[in-house]
Structure formats: C-alpha cells, structure tokens
Design an enzyme around this catalytic site. Structure first.
Site: not given
Ligand code: GP9
Ligand code: MN
Length: 631
Positions: A252, A294, A468-469
């Site tokens: 994350e 995400t 992810d980002h």
């Molecule tokens: C929520 C998690 C975070 O389930 O995947 O999402 P994001 O805010 O990073 O898109």
């Molecule tokens: Mn995320």
C-alpha cells in the site's frame, strides 16, 4: 440595512461573496499550477462568472422562492467546494461523479477525510452564514421584481460572461473539453463547478458507448497489439516457476524513493533492501493508476489494460467480460484468493472479484479486528499476515493468493509502540509520518516471509510484491523536495516519483536489479511467462518485462510516457537521466514554433494517445464479450 442590500441586489451580493470565496480556495487552498498572467486572470474571473450565472437564475423565481434558492444554492455550492477541498488534500485531485458515488458510502474514507479538515476551514462557511442570516426571515425587501426585459438582459449578460470565460480558456488551451483528460487544466480554466457539469455529461455519454459498441472495433485493436504490444518469445525464464504457488503482495502506497534510502542515517526499508540481492528487483517500474487508486492497480495488473481516465473501472465496469490472470490460471488448475482486511464492498471488490474469476475473498469478516490490533484504516499489517496464514495453508495447491496491505495508507497513522524509526521534520505531517508506516510495512513483510518459511509454503511458491500507487501526493512537494535535497519538485521529478517497488522473489533463485522501464501493465504477461503459461491469443497492452521485443515506451494514464532516453510530461520532453528539458510541445495556437527544436518523438506521443484510447474502448464498449480467447 436591507434597503441598501436591496440596491446592490441579493443575487449580486451572493455572487460576489461566493465568487470571492471560491477564488480564495482555487488560488490558495488548491495547488493549481499557474504558468502565466492569462491563467491567473481566467482563474480569477471564473468563480464570479459562474456564481453570477447560477445566482441570477433567482430573479426568475417568485417572491420568497428567490431567497430560498439563493440560500440553498450557496449551501450546495459550499458543500461541493469543501468536499473537493478535502478530497484534494488527500488525493491531490478533484472529485468526479463515479468517485463520489463509490467513496461516499465507504466509511473507511472517514479517517482520511477528518484528518484533512483544518480549523481555519470554518471561514469557508462565512458567506453561507451571512446569506442564511439575511434571507432566513421573510425579508420582503430583498426580493426583486424585474420587468421581463431586464430579466432577459441579466440572463444574457451572465451567459455572455461564461462564454467569454470559455473563449479565453480555449485560447489558452485549445480543445480543452475534447482533451479533458487532465482535471487540473479543466478546473483551472472552467472552474470546479463547470467541471462537474462536464463530468456528469461525459459519464452519461460513456454509458451509452457500451450499448452502441459492436465487435468490429476489435480488429483494429488486435492488429495494433500484434504489431506493437506483443512479445511471445520464450526466454530462458519461461516456465521457471511452473506449477508453483503465486503469492502476490500489494504494498500500500509504497514508492520507490524509500528503497535503499535513509532517514537520519537509518535505512527505511532494511528488509526489502536485503531482499533485492535475492530477487528480481525492478528499479524503473511505474504505477499507472488514476482515480481508482488501489483498485486501478489491481485492475491493471490482473488484466494488462489501462485504468480509466476518470472514475474506477471497478465501479463503472464491474460487469464487463474480462480475461484476467485468475481466469487464465484457473485453466492450469490454480485456485485464486484475495486477502484484504477491509469491507468487501470497498472499491466494489465483492462484485469485481467475481468478474475477475477470484475463487475466495477473505475480507474483514475473516479477521478478528479490535481496538488493540488496528490503526488507521483497520487491522495492522503484521496481524493481517498472521491471521491470514490459517486460510492460506488450507487452500488447494497450486494457488494464486493476493494480499492487500493497509497500514501504510494515508494519513499514515501508527501507534507509538509500533514505530521503530523517527519521523521526518517538515511542514508536512503526512510525509513526516510516512517513514514510520513504511518501516512498519517493511517489518510486517519480514514477519510474513518467516511465517511462509515456517509453514513450508515458501519453498513451493514465488513471491511477488508491488507498490500500488504514490503515497505522497504533490500537495506535499515542498516537504518532499526538502527530503530529497532538491530545490523543487519539477514535473520530471514528479514522474520519477511515480516509481513503485516491484519484486519477483523466486526461492532458490539468484536475483538481479533490472533497470528496464516497465509498469503495472507488464505484470500479467511477465508472471504468466514465469509460470509457463502460453497465452498468445490474449489482448493486453503490456509485455513480458524479461522479453526482447518490448515497446519503446511506458505510458502513464495521463498521457505522460517514459522511454529509455527521455520522459514526456505536461508538454515537455526531459532527458531521462539528467532531468533537463530537451524540447517542448507548443500549443496549436502558438504561431511561432521554435525552429531549433525538432520533435523526433512526436509519433510516440501519438501512439501513446492511441493506445490509451484503445484500452478505453475495450472497457467502455465491453469489447471482450465479442472475442474468443480460447482459439
Ligand atoms: C482499501 C484499500 C485502500 O480497501 O485498498 O484503497 P486506496 O485508498 O489506496 O485506493
Ligand atoms: Mn492503495
């Protein structure tokens, strides 16, 4: 007093108040990049022009309805502006209709939103209070009764003002609405309210696209992919992980700038750094996500398609026909599962996972979550991995198991006892705290690896990890520049900051640092290659990162792209190594083009635009329903 206000006319007063407030928010609360006086001017007039158009409608209403209208329009406008501001502080972006719907029912966003509120925001409600006070009691004196001609005059004036605004914007940015992929340009030129109207119109138009799509469009796309985006050559790595479990961990908000980097002389990610020696580590790997964050990263890596230019495909197109990694692996006998300690409805995962062909989804219901084992968005990552083991070890092998971490998420909160590195010292609390949650994520990964080893899963698996980002939006550029010891974050730096870690760890296999420019769109073909799956009939925009026939560029969703030699973003070409400006694209309206600069790469720019458009067409038209993947 009311007499005097009446002379000014309430709709004018409301326009002035609301316009001033909106301008202050645009100019000083959002981080809008203004390049010249014309842009300054447009940004200044737009709030007043828009407010005037909307409030002037009140004069067509009867009696006290005028006051009611002005009151509620001010309220609605204020809320729209404020929600945009809160969203902007989190994501450095403006709200769009799909994002609004998908986020509004997600309570989890609450902590981020509340953390983004500031005491001084209260001043943003000042005009509302004034208007409310003035109009609350039936103030006959505030009601205007214009003759028809005058009403028409006011209406024409307000429309003319808006037209003037739009013409200036067109001069400044030709084809603004057609090219509208950059939300900042749109807001800068037509304001956030007109942007919303535009967005609503766009979204409805897009829905119609599915209805009218037929399979014919696929021929062009298939030809394009055959020519530019396929590499079916088998390298010596083909099938190296055949039959093994695939464990994929989404890291994350992890960006590459923390890897092999320090804070106050201390390594930030000691475990990941040590893993580089035993893994393929891709140092020039970019995230390609947009508003779906995400969920976009999942969508890209599972399908090798681009995310949508606005909104999240997870929400808008969860019923599409897809040809995803879990579906493909199922044909080789794989069971697929996703582990994520959040509500199954977040990002519409419940729906989308079915479409993606994921067999099991272990969402928050599968975990024991309480006060003491959670922080920020929920269950702490260390707990998450630990509690996941009992499910993982009961999955039939081989499996494709995906883990989505959560602790390193904005606002990067951590309990004191979990912090094992200091904070950074800058004006950005977000960046200051980031290093601590990143370190926590790093530690949780180390513990997970230990658990995998203890349970015997490790030996028979390959472990893939991907950021992810971004975690730190450009709202924190100044503090980021301070950390990176730079004077400022240029658009070039901004692109380089979109690099996220990508690891492929094959137990018993030596590693290598790979410098190839690559991105999330390449994950699917790369993993299928390692697992020995030959899927030459696939339609995907990425290629095997180890392969010899890769495209010469990596496209980001906003049309920026990266080649071996240069980076193109925001109309400028930069040298990829030095970050120096090489060339600049002129607006179509510029008559003089710089004769010294030739743009040898403009054909690539066209190809990037075409490729993104093809991907959009597949999604909007749900074109895979017309394709036979098993041929
Ligand atoms: C929520 C998690 C975070 O389930 O995947 O999402 P994001 O805010 O990073 O898109
Ligand atoms: Mn995320």
């Amino acid at each position: 007093m009311f007499q005097r206000i009446n002379k000014v006319n309430l709709y004018i007063l409301a326009s002035l108040l609301f316009g001033t407030k909106t301008y202050i928010v645009y100019r000083f609360f959002f981080n809008i990049n203004l390049e010249n006086y014309m842009q300054e001017f447009i940004l200044f007039i737009n709030p007043f022009v828009t407010a005037f158009l909307v409030f002037a409608i009140s004069i067509w209403l009867k009696d006290t309805k005028q006051l009611k209208y002005i009151r509620y329009v001010t309220l609605l406008g204020t809320l729209i502006l404020y929600f945009n501001l809160l969203f902007y502080r989190n994501f450095g972006d403006f709200l769009t209709l799909p994002v609004l719907f998908q986020r509004s029912n997600a309570a989890d966003l609450g902590s981020s939103t509340i953390a983004s509120m500031k005491v001084m925001d209260i001043f943003l409600f000042l005009d509302l209070i004034i208007i409310w006070y003035l109009t609350k009691k039936d103030r006959q004196a505030l009601i205007v009764d214009f003759p028809y001609k005058k009403k028409l005059l006011v209406l024409s004036m307000s429309v003319l003002f808006l037209l003037g605004n739009y013409i200036l914007a067109e001069i400044e940015r030709p084809q603004l609405l057609q090219r509208g992929f950059d939300r900042e340009y749109l807001v800068k030129n037509i304001g956030v309210f007109n942007f919303h109207v535009y967005d609503i119109f766009q979204q409805s138009r897009l829905q119609a696209q599915r209805v009218f799509a037929d399979g014919n469009e696929l021929y062009d796309i298939e030809n394009y992919i055959d020519e530019y985006a396929s590499d079916n050559e088998k390298t010596e790595l083909f099938g190296i992980a055949e039959g093994k479990n695939l464990i994929f961990i989404t890291l994350e908000s992890l960006q590459s700038f923390v890897i092999n980097n320090t804070l106050d002389g201390e390594e930030i990610t000691p475990f990941l750094n040590s893993l580089i020696d035993e893994s393929y580590y891709f140092e020039n790997f970019y995230h390609q996500t947009e508003q779906g964050k995400t969920s976009d990263s999942e969508f890209i890596m599972e399908n090798s398609l681009y995310p949508l230019p606005s909104g999240a495909a997870y929400f808008t197109h969860s019923k599409n026909t897809l040809h995803s990694t879990p579906q493909i692996l199922a044909e080789s006998g794989y069971t697929s599962a996703v582990f994520h300690a959040n509500n199954g409805s977040f990002w519409n995962r419940n729906d989308m996972y079915e479409t993606l062909g994921i067999d099991h989804f272990y969402d928050i219901e599968a975990y024991e979550v309480n006060e003491s084992n959670s922080v920020g968005w929920g269950l702490k990552d260390k707990e998450f991995f630990e509690q996941s083991m009992k499910y993982l070890t009961t999955l039939p092998e081989p499996y494709y198991a995906r883990f989505l971490t959560l602790t390193n998420h904005h606002p990067f909160e951590l309990d004191e006892e979990d912090a094992t590195i200091g904070q950074f010292d800058s004006n950005s609390r977000t960046l200051n705290q980031y290093f601590q949650t990143v370190r926590y994520l790093d530690e949780s990964l180390e513990e997970f690896f230990d658990l995998l080893k203890e349970s015997g899963v490790y030996e028979n698996s390959i472990i893939v990890m991907m950021g992810d980002h971004y975690g730190i939006s450009d709202f924190h550029d100044r503090s980021m520049a301070l950390y990176l010891d730079k004077e400022e974050i240029t658009p070039y730096d901004h692109i380089q900051l979109q690099r996220v870690p990508f690891f492929i760890h094959i137990p018993g296999h030596d590693g290598e640092v790979i410098s190839t420019v690559s991105g999330q769109v390449d994950v699917k073909p790369t993993l299928l290659h390692l697992l020995g799956v030959d899927d030459s009939n696939d339609i995907s925009f990425g290629t095997n990162i180890f392969g010899p026939n890769r495209k010469e560029y990596l496209a980001l969703r906003d049309g920026s792209f990266i080649t071996d030699d240069y980076i193109f973003t925001k109309d400028v070409y930069y040298d990829r190594q030095t970050g120096e400006e090489i060339a600049r694209v002129h607006n179509e309206s510029d008559n003089e083009s710089d004769p010294d600069v030739d743009l040898p790469y403009s054909d690539i720019k066209d190809q990037v635009d075409e490729e993104l458009l093809y991907s959009d067409r597949i999604i909007y038209g749900d074109l895979f329903r017309f394709h036979n993947f098993s041929d």
